[in-house]
Design an enzyme around this catalytic site. Structure first.
Site, PDB file in Angstrom:
ATOM      1  N   GLY A 180      12.448 -51.417  69.754  1.00 23.26           N
ATOM      2  CA  GLY A 180      11.851 -51.316  68.428  1.00 23.26           C
ATOM      3  C   GLY A 180      11.483 -52.672  67.870  1.00 23.26           C
ATOM      4  N   CYS A 181      10.509 -52.663  66.956  1.00 18.62           N
ATOM      5  CA  CYS A 181      10.112 -53.879  66.247  1.00 18.62           C
ATOM      6  C   CYS A 181       9.845 -53.500  64.789  1.00 18.62           C
ATOM      7  CB  CYS A 181       8.906 -54.533  66.909  1.00 18.62           C
ATOM      8  SG  CYS A 181       7.387 -53.556  66.836  1.00 18.62           S
ATOM      9  N   GLN A 182       8.987 -54.216  64.110  1.00 21.06           N
ATOM     10  CA  GLN A 182       8.724 -53.948  62.699  1.00 21.06           C
ATOM     11  C   GLN A 182       7.835 -52.722  62.507  1.00 21.06           C
ATOM     12  OE1 GLN A 182      10.381 -55.519  60.478  1.00 21.06           O
ATOM     13  NE2 GLN A 182       9.371 -55.097  58.546  1.00 21.06           N
ATOM     14  N   TYR A 232      10.650 -50.370  62.564  1.00 16.43           N
ATOM     15  CA  TYR A 232      11.652 -50.454  61.504  1.00 16.43           C
ATOM     16  C   TYR A 232      11.091 -49.934  60.179  1.00 16.43           C
ATOM     17  CZ  TYR A 232      15.342 -52.600  58.619  1.00 16.43           C
ATOM     18  OH  TYR A 232      16.368 -52.823  57.740  1.00 16.43           O
TER      19      TYR A 232
END
Length: 135
Positions: A87-89, A116
């Site tokens: 996962g990232c932003q 996120y």
């Protein structure tokens, strides 16, 4: 180094939404947060097994790919058979990171679509620094 993704291999990446991700991490999947350390420290997915390894770094010239990313993942106790959610932003960096991991031979790696930001939007648990209130 080029722009994001120009060096990522062509592999089929499975993307799961945040609702599915929540269930997967509750059932033992490792959550690999590929945001910058600064982003991670501001708040991150609340998972029992979570590791932060940035896929990109912020520089004065803009973001550049972490050339040591795959090496850092392999030296962080990850095995190629582990169940990993990346996962990232917002879901872009994690897509490229997932592609790199799959091309490197990792077997069960999924991208968390929406990142996120979607996690927060769904009001799922997060770990964030406590804000001191001087009232």
């Amino acid at each position: 180094m080029g722009s994001i993704g120009t060096e990522s291999p062509k592999v089929e990446v499975a993307t799961v939404d945040v609702i599915s991700t929540k269930g997967l991490i509750q059932n033992g999947h490792v959550y690999l947060d590929v945001r910058t350390v600064e982003e991670f420290q501001k708040g991150h997915v609340d998972a029992e097994k979570i590791i932060n390894i940035p896929y990109m770094f912020n520089t004065p010239q803009g973001r550049v790919k972490n050339s040591e990313f795959l090496k850092e993942v392999s030296s962080s106790a990850f095995k190629k058979e582990d169940h990993i959610i990346v996962g990232c932003q917002s879901g872009v960096r994690s897509l490229y990171a997932t592609a790199d991991l799959l091309a490197e031979g990792y077997k069960d790696v999924n991208n968390m679509g929406g990142g996120y930001l979607d996690w927060i939007k769904n009001e799922f648990p997060v770990k964030a620094p406590k804000v001191k209130n001087d009232l």
